[in-house]
Design an enzyme around this catalytic site. Structure first.
Site, mmCIF file in Angstrom:
data_model
loop_
_atom_site.group_PDB
_atom_site.id
_atom_site.type_symbol
_atom_site.label_atom_id
_atom_site.label_comp_id
_atom_site.label_asym_id
_atom_site.label_seq_id
_atom_site.Cartn_x
_atom_site.Cartn_y
_atom_site.Cartn_z
ATOM 1 N N GLU B 24 0.840 -1.188 0.000
ATOM 2 C CA GLU B 24 0.000 0.000 0.000
ATOM 3 C C GLU B 24 0.884 1.250 0.000
ATOM 4 O O GLU B 24 1.759 1.371 0.856
ATOM 5 C CB GLU B 24 -0.900 -0.021 1.241
ATOM 6 C CG GLU B 24 -1.874 -1.185 1.214
ATOM 7 C CD GLU B 24 -2.294 -1.635 2.611
ATOM 8 O OE1 GLU B 24 -2.241 -0.821 3.545
ATOM 9 O OE2 GLU B 24 -2.656 -2.822 2.752
ATOM 10 N N SER B 65 -5.242 -4.986 1.140
ATOM 11 C CA SER B 65 -5.654 -6.395 1.132
ATOM 12 C C SER B 65 -4.507 -7.246 1.658
ATOM 13 O O SER B 65 -3.836 -7.946 0.907
ATOM 14 C CB SER B 65 -5.972 -6.840 -0.309
ATOM 15 O OG SER B 65 -6.949 -6.034 -0.903
ATOM 16 N N GLU B 66 -4.277 -7.164 2.959
ATOM 17 C CA GLU B 66 -3.086 -7.787 3.520
ATOM 18 C C GLU B 66 -2.979 -9.275 3.195
ATOM 19 O O GLU B 66 -1.912 -9.771 2.826
ATOM 20 C CB GLU B 66 -3.034 -7.583 5.041
ATOM 21 C CG GLU B 66 -2.744 -6.145 5.472
ATOM 22 C CD GLU B 66 -3.961 -5.225 5.419
ATOM 23 O OE1 GLU B 66 -5.066 -5.703 5.078
ATOM 24 O OE2 GLU B 66 -3.824 -4.035 5.739
ATOM 25 N N HIS B 135 -1.785 0.300 15.894
ATOM 26 C CA HIS B 135 -0.658 0.730 15.048
ATOM 27 C C HIS B 135 0.685 0.568 15.759
ATOM 28 O O HIS B 135 1.697 0.983 15.200
ATOM 29 C CB HIS B 135 -0.795 2.202 14.653
ATOM 30 C CG HIS B 135 -1.737 2.464 13.521
ATOM 31 N ND1 HIS B 135 -3.089 2.354 13.648
ATOM 32 C CD2 HIS B 135 -1.522 2.818 12.227
ATOM 33 C CE1 HIS B 135 -3.672 2.653 12.490
ATOM 34 N NE2 HIS B 135 -2.740 2.928 11.614
#
Lengths: 324, 331
Positions: B24, B65-66, B135
């Site tokens: 990404e 879309s990991e 995160h």
């Protein structure tokens, strides 16, 4: 019938090979000396045969826990597969994988995968590698209606579509995810409709009709080789065998099973070829007896083959020495 | 360190045309059209410049879309190319856990050595930016648990470049953890490509009184604490393991046999962690050399909080390391 006679006979031989392999494995498994779980491909033979007829050793496939049929159709040896099923060092995967993890990278078989949607990312990645390397090879992902429940399918289809990857998604819809019917667990009757949402052409074919499978596969694979991107083929197949060997299928209506058996793809194809004058009883018997002999030899050899040495338990975890 | 990471990817792509980089925002501005003015070059900028040099086939922005990104990387790596995937934050990798654990880690083994899966997943880790629960994880311990995976935790720019070049050339799947608070660390590194071997710890400060093993940013902090301890007459030996899998246990054991005391510093929850692993390893193999029980300085068993006082309580600090050293020295 514009498929060459030779191809038709090869597909019949492949389908027979799969059927006899699975029947023999079922028998041997029930004797109790084959470790692990076994899921047979009986009823789906036309799909693997019809699709792999278009592929060379440089093309890739990835498969599922129900992967014997794909493996045989791609060209895996009966002897190597049987030795693997028996967990022997001589197996295709040196006894580390077994029935659910048959692989043969030499011929583009990227492995059977016991994660039901596991083939999807792998085959999409295989297609990505072909695009980066600039080949015209294609990659095929086989999975079932159960596997279509996993999100990897939808992430992969989106990537394949935006990048025009040479991948073909082949959903073998036998109507059942173990004991759960697709009519309950899937939101649409035709899973191929979901491909539309990703800008991927989706096709439904009768998976018991090898002609229909072969034709749809030819179109999809041709499209992929031309660089026009992915396709989705949903093959509706009869679930003639149970989920795994030993599954009594008490959850299943007897009529459903009877109806499935009416759609036997091998019987159908045999009748069609006989009617077309390409096959007679003697020819069928010759094909069968050659395969049975190969199976006899394979089972005997596998049972006599050495087990992996116990100190080999950490072999192949890494590419080289690992250290601590 | 960020520049060193970028340089490693650039040089790996120069040397081997099968190396591809995607993720990404790694181009960052794929929708802008040529020449991608304003391209982001990754969340932190590590991949800046790669697209212009290597082009659209080998450097790609991706959707979020990991699982798909890692699944594709595994299949691609098993089919002869070397993907380097930017996962952005380690906290996002659980979305791809099946692909990492059931596919990347196991293919070589399940298939009897036929498959090679040479991929690298790069990701940022660490608390300290107020990024809160989703995160800021480190997660390297989680992946160290998985046979088939290699885990790299660079601390210095020099090591980051050499370890990343080694990771990309490695034939196994490697997870590469970059601590956000190390990105601005500055150090001269050789311009030419070089590698730092995986499985080799670095003794960053020799000492005789106590061994301090710090992971990632904590190796840097441990070194600072050791400097302060020296003015009190305590000579701490500081070890940066650099990779957790494989682990250079010998360097750690040798040190503990010399000092007789061990403090492990790890910015992670303590259960089933690398800190627990090192404590067990030393207890098992060097118990007779220990003059005091091993002390672990870790985060609490909690997610990472937002509020600064809570986040500060989460991250191991110099004071807690000093206290642990005092304890093992029985001071």
């Amino acid at each position: 019938m514009n498929v060459p006679d030779r191809t038709l006979l090869e597909m019949f031989e492949t389908m027979t090979r799969i059927r006899l392999f699975e029947e023999r494995v079922t028998l041997e498994y029930q004797r109790g000396d084959m470790p692990g779980f076994v899921h047979t491909y009986i009823g789906a033979e036309a799909v693997a045969a019809g699709i792999c007829a278009h592929l060379s050793d440089d093309d890739l496939i990835a498969s599922t826990h129900r992967g014997h049929g794909h493996s045989l159709a791609k060209g895996c040896s009966i002897a190597g597969m049987l030795a693997e099923l028996y967990g022997r060092e001589t197996g295709l995967c040196k006894g580390r994988g077994g029935s659910m993890h048959i692989a043969d990278f030499e011929i583009g078989m990227l492995g059977a995968n016991a994660i039901v949607g596991g083939s999807i990312g792998l085959a999409t990645g295989g297609a990505f590698a072909q695009q980066v390397k600039g080949t015209s090879n294609v990659s095929v992902s086989f999975f079932g209606d159960g596997g279509a429940g996993q999100g990897i399918l939808y992430e992969s289809m989106n990537l394949a579509s935006i990048w025009k990857l040479p991948v073909i998604y082949v959903c073998e819809n036998n109507g059942w995810a173990e004991s759960t019917p697709a009519s309950y667990s899937q939101s649409v009757e035709d899973l191929s409709r979901r491909a539309d949402g990703f800008g991927i052409p989706g096709h439904v074919v009768d998976g018991a009709d090898v002609f229909a499978v072969h034709k749809a596969a030819g179109e999809a694979i041709g499209r992929a080789r031309r660089g026009d991107g992915p396709s989705f083929i949903e093959a509706k197949i009869p679930r003639i065998s149970a989920h795994y060997v030993g599954d009594t299928q008490k959850y299943r209506d007897e009529d459903d099973l009877a109806a499935a058996k009416q759609r036997d793809p091998l019987e159908r194809f045999g009748s069609e070829l006989t009617a077309a004058g390409l096959l007679d009883e003697a020819a069928v018997e010759a094909i069968r007896s050659a395969i049975v002999e190969e199976l006899d030899r394979g089972v005997a050899a596998a049972k006599a083959d050495p087990w992996p040495a116990a100190d080999g338990v950490t072999d192949y975890v890494y590419s080289g020495a690992y250290g601590a | 360190m960020l520049q060193a990471v970028g340089e490693a990817m650039y040089q790996a792509m120069e040397a081997d045309e099968t190396v591809v980089v995607y993720g990404e925002d790694v181009v960052g501005g794929a929708g802008l059209g040529e020449p991608y003015e304003g391209a982001m070059g990754g969340t932190f900028g590590a991949t800046r410049g790669l697209f212009h040099r290597f082009g659209r086939t080998r450097v790609r922005d991706t959707p979020i879309s990991e699982a798909g990104l890692v699944g594709v990387a595994v299949g691609a790596a098993a089919s002869g190319i070397r993907p380097v995937v930017d996962m952005m934050w380690s906290s996002f990798t659980p979305l791809a856990f099946d692909q990492i654990h059931n596919q990347a880690a196991k293919l070589r083994y399940m298939f009897g050595g036929q498959a090679s899966v040479p991929l690298v997943l790069r990701m940022a880790i660490g608390a300290g930016l107020g990024a809160a629960g989703q995160h800021s994880d480190t997660l390297y311990s989680l992946y160290t648990h998985l046979p088939g995976i290699k885990v790299v935790v660079p601390t210095t720019p020099h090591d980051a470049k050499g370890l990343l070049l080694a990771a990309i050339a490695d034939d196994d799947p490697v997870l590469f953890f970059e601590h956000m608070r190390l990105y601005n660390t500055r150090q001269e590194v050789p311009e030419e490509p070089y590698t730092v071997p995986l499985g080799s710890a670095s003794v960053t400060r020799p000492g005789t009184d106590v061994t301090i093993v710090g992971v990632s940013y904590m190796a840097k902090l441990a070194l600072e604490v050791a400097g302060a301890l020296a003015s009190d007459g305590i000579e701490a030996e500081v070890i940066d393991p650099r990779t957790l899998s494989p682990l250079d246990s010998e360097t750690i054991l040798t040190s503990v046999r010399k000092t007789g005391r061990l403090v492990v510093v790890d910015e992670s929850p303590p259960r089933c962690s690398i800190a627990a692993d090192l404590a067990a390893m030393v207890s098992e193999h060097a118990f007779d050399a220990l003059a005091a029980p091993v002390r672990r300085v870790t985060s609490p068993h909690s997610p990472v909080p937002l509020s600064p006082p809570l986040e500060n309580a989460y991250i191991p600090d110099a004071e807690r390391i000093r206290a642990a050293v005092d304890t093992v020295l029985n001071r």
